[in-house]
Design a protein around this motif. Structure first.
Motif, mmCIF file in Angstrom:
data_model
loop_
_atom_site.group_PDB
_atom_site.id
_atom_site.type_symbol
_atom_site.label_atom_id
_atom_site.label_comp_id
_atom_site.label_asym_id
_atom_site.label_seq_id
_atom_site.Cartn_x
_atom_site.Cartn_y
_atom_site.Cartn_z
ATOM 1 N N GLY A 163 0.802 -1.223 0.000
ATOM 2 C CA GLY A 163 0.000 0.000 0.000
ATOM 3 C C GLY A 163 0.830 1.265 0.000
ATOM 4 N N TYR A 164 2.004 1.213 0.561
ATOM 5 C CA TYR A 164 2.862 2.399 0.621
ATOM 6 C C TYR A 164 3.579 2.624 -0.704
ATOM 7 N N ASN A 165 4.034 1.544 -1.319
ATOM 8 C CA ASN A 165 4.805 1.621 -2.565
ATOM 9 C C ASN A 165 3.927 1.655 -3.819
ATOM 10 N N ALA A 166 2.669 1.266 -3.696
ATOM 11 C CA ALA A 166 1.833 1.019 -4.869
ATOM 12 C C ALA A 166 1.646 2.254 -5.741
ATOM 13 N N ASP A 167 1.741 2.026 -7.058
ATOM 14 C CA ASP A 167 1.463 3.081 -8.037
ATOM 15 C C ASP A 167 -0.016 3.153 -8.362
ATOM 16 N N PHE A 168 -0.723 2.052 -8.149
ATOM 17 C CA PHE A 168 -2.180 2.062 -8.270
ATOM 18 C C PHE A 168 -2.752 0.970 -7.379
ATOM 19 N N VAL A 169 -4.005 1.170 -6.978
ATOM 20 C CA VAL A 169 -4.674 0.256 -6.057
ATOM 21 C C VAL A 169 -6.029 -0.127 -6.629
ATOM 22 N N ILE A 170 -6.303 -1.417 -6.672
ATOM 23 C CA ILE A 170 -7.632 -1.903 -7.041
ATOM 24 C C ILE A 170 -8.476 -1.889 -5.771
ATOM 25 N N VAL A 171 -9.486 -1.046 -5.739
ATOM 26 C CA VAL A 171 -10.276 -0.829 -4.524
ATOM 27 C C VAL A 171 -11.616 -1.545 -4.629
ATOM 28 N N VAL A 172 -11.926 -2.343 -3.605
ATOM 29 C CA VAL A 172 -13.260 -2.938 -3.491
ATOM 30 C C VAL A 172 -14.159 -1.901 -2.839
ATOM 31 N N ALA A 173 -15.187 -1.474 -3.579
ATOM 32 C CA ALA A 173 -16.047 -0.391 -3.085
ATOM 33 C C ALA A 173 -17.513 -0.734 -3.294
ATOM 34 N N ARG A 174 -18.316 -0.169 -2.444
ATOM 35 C CA ARG A 174 -19.769 -0.351 -2.554
ATOM 36 C C ARG A 174 -20.296 0.602 -3.625
ATOM 37 N N THR A 175 -20.896 0.048 -4.672
ATOM 38 C CA THR A 175 -21.459 0.866 -5.740
ATOM 39 C C THR A 175 -22.978 0.742 -5.815
ATOM 40 N N GLY A 176 -23.536 -0.128 -4.988
ATOM 41 C CA GLY A 176 -24.984 -0.284 -4.932
ATOM 42 C C GLY A 176 -25.525 0.158 -3.593
ATOM 43 N N PRO A 177 -26.848 0.137 -3.429
ATOM 44 C CA PRO A 177 -27.461 0.661 -2.202
ATOM 45 C C PRO A 177 -27.441 -0.298 -1.026
ATOM 46 N N GLY A 178 -27.204 -1.586 -1.282
ATOM 47 C CA GLY A 178 -27.312 -2.575 -0.211
ATOM 48 C C GLY A 178 -26.010 -3.301 0.057
ATOM 49 N N THR A 179 -26.139 -4.530 0.574
ATOM 50 C CA THR A 179 -24.966 -5.348 0.896
ATOM 51 C C THR A 179 -25.007 -6.672 0.145
ATOM 52 N N GLY A 180 -25.786 -6.716 -0.916
ATOM 53 C CA GLY A 180 -25.875 -7.943 -1.703
ATOM 54 C C GLY A 180 -24.660 -8.144 -2.576
ATOM 55 N N SER A 181 -24.594 -9.310 -3.190
ATOM 56 C CA SER A 181 -23.420 -9.646 -4.001
ATOM 57 C C SER A 181 -23.302 -8.768 -5.241
ATOM 58 N N ARG A 182 -24.358 -8.064 -5.606
ATOM 59 C CA ARG A 182 -24.326 -7.199 -6.789
ATOM 60 C C ARG A 182 -24.145 -5.723 -6.434
ATOM 61 N N ASP A 183 -23.759 -5.455 -5.213
ATOM 62 C CA ASP A 183 -23.637 -4.066 -4.761
ATOM 63 C C ASP A 183 -22.194 -3.590 -4.657
ATOM 64 N N PHE A 184 -21.237 -4.390 -5.139
ATOM 65 C CA PHE A 184 -19.830 -4.038 -5.005
ATOM 66 C C PHE A 184 -19.122 -4.118 -6.355
ATOM 67 N N SER A 185 -18.145 -3.239 -6.532
ATOM 68 C CA SER A 185 -17.384 -3.184 -7.778
ATOM 69 C C SER A 185 -15.910 -2.957 -7.471
ATOM 70 N N LEU A 186 -15.083 -3.093 -8.506
ATOM 71 C CA LEU A 186 -13.644 -2.853 -8.390
ATOM 72 C C LEU A 186 -13.303 -1.583 -9.157
ATOM 73 N N VAL A 187 -12.659 -0.636 -8.475
ATOM 74 C CA VAL A 187 -12.296 0.637 -9.085
ATOM 75 C C VAL A 187 -10.802 0.883 -8.846
ATOM 76 N N VAL A 188 -10.099 1.291 -9.889
ATOM 77 C CA VAL A 188 -8.654 1.518 -9.782
ATOM 78 C C VAL A 188 -8.382 2.977 -9.436
ATOM 79 N N VAL A 189 -7.594 3.175 -8.374
ATOM 80 C CA VAL A 189 -7.182 4.516 -7.954
ATOM 81 C C VAL A 189 -5.666 4.599 -8.107
#
Length: 399
Positions: A163-189
């Motif tokens: 995390g300290y050295n990384a040039d980019f991070v694949i972030v697991v983030a909530r993109t939906g309104p709930g906590t179901g299996s379809r409410d999360f996505s991967l976003v690169v920062v």
């Protein structure tokens, strides 16, 4: 009684990796531990020697070699050198981050990130764990909200390897309104994005050279094109790649345990007590015999799992078996080998002492032993018409 897993090509590659390790790794281990950071130069050297990017297609700068046995060669040689922190860091790069980009990325994303990952000029990380979300990722609170042609991220991650050295991070983030299996996505920062900051390098029990950090996201805006894979399919993407991730940890476990045992076996017939080598005492011989047998039996299962992984037949359940068993074996073997060293085993100048503190995390990240047993147990229950335990999670990691 181990069947030969490797071909002549793997043996030839081993010489390349061993030469790289001798030149670029062994002389720097103590400095990296003291600095609490692995120098970036070794990443580029690894890329130049073909030690990184084995599975990256040739058109994106890699070796185009999906055979996991080549990765296993790297793991074994780094374990032999006692480079546990580097082994873990390279495993994250080649067995987790790179496959995510190679499998899920668009052509533009692959062109942007794969050459650097293969060459060592880019270091990647994946951010799943949060202060209140470890084994059960449905507790993830980091959000990514679509705003026109951007994603806006807010939240916090912890225990992030590289995390300290990384040039980019694949972030697991909530993109939906709930906590179901379809409410999360991967976003690169990517590093340098406004609002993205890193906290302190975490002070760990072992793996001191491996940077592990806290990450903070405060109204971080990234292009919509930084979505990795399909929106809402984040959990699916994670689950599909668990077998390789867990096999990578199992590979490190069995390789490190074998290296410690080999070193300890030599020590037992060099160290004397009461006028003879300690290896001549029956208790020592029995201990060595037990360890040798446990390693051979574990290796037999692991080798079959490697071939299944190469063939695309390795199930998540079988990978869970390999992961929990190999890491628990590693923990037992290293502890018993340290005991055979006596007081010297407690001194960090001896490889067994460093292996002792570095191995403890193995039964925790990538899915704890308890979670692995739950996965296997659910499979057994399903085969007999049973039902899974309520709220059982499927993730735990320091990555």
């Amino acid at each position: 009684m181990r069947r030969e897993l490797f071909s002549s090509d793997h043996h030839a590659y081993r010489e390349v990796v061993r030469e790289f390790t001798t030149r670029e790794v062994t002389p720097n281990l103590r400095r990296w531990d003291a600095d609490r950071l692995i120098g970036r130069d070794v990443w580029c050297a690894a890329g130049e020697r073909g030690v990184l990017g084995l599975g990256v297609p040739e058109e994106f700068g890699g070796a185009g070699q999906p055979d996991f046995r080549f990765r296993l060669v790297v793991v074994e040689e780094l374990a032999r050198a006692g480079a546990h922190a580097l082994n873990s860091s390279f495993a994250l790069q080649d067995d987790i981050v790179t496959p995510y980009v190679a499998d899920l990325g668009t052509i533009e994303q692959k062109k942007r990130w794969l050459p650097g990952l293969a060459g060592g000029s880019l270091i990647g990380a994946i951010a799943m764990t949060e202060p209140d979300a470890g084994s059960d990722l449905r507790g993830v609170r980091t959000t990514a909200v679509r705003d026109g042609d951007q994603w806006v991220l807010n939240g916090q991650k912890t225990f992030i390897t590289s995390g300290y050295n990384a040039d980019f991070v694949i972030v697991v983030a909530r993109t939906g309104p709930g906590t179901g299996s379809r409410d999360f996505s991967l976003v690169v920062v990517e590093s340098g994005t406004p609002g993205f900051s890193r906290g302190r390098k975490l002070d760990k029990v072992g793996l001191h050279a491996q940077d592990t950090a806290e990450l903070h996201f405060s109204d971080v805006r990234v292009p919509a094109a930084n979505l990795l894979g399909t929106e809402g399919e984040g959990f699916v993407h994670l689950m599909e790649r668990l077998p390789r991730e867990r096999m990578s940890i199992a590979a490190s476990a069995i390789s490190s345990a074998q290296a410690v045992f080999d070193d300890t076996s030599r020590y037992c017939f060099e160290r004397t007590a009461f006028g003879r080598p300690i290896g001549d005492f029956q208790n020592t011989r029995f201990t060595l015999a037990e360890i040798a047998t446990e390693l051979d039996v574990t290796r037999a299962y692991f080798d079959n799992a490697v071939l299944a992984l190469n063939a695309g037949d390795l199930t998540a359940v079988d990978a869970a078996k390999a992961k929990w068993w190999a890491t628990e074996v590693q923990k037992r073997v290293v502890d018993r080998c340290l005991q055979l060293h006596g007081g010297y085993g407690y001194m960090l100048e001896y490889p067994v002492a460093r292996a002792f503190i570095d191995s403890r995390i193995q039964t925790i990240y990538g899915g704890t032993t308890e979670i692995m047993k739950e996965i296997i147990g659910r499979d057994i229950a399903a085969a007999h018409g049973g039902r899974p335990a309520a709220g059982a999670g499927d993730r735990a990691r320091t990555a």
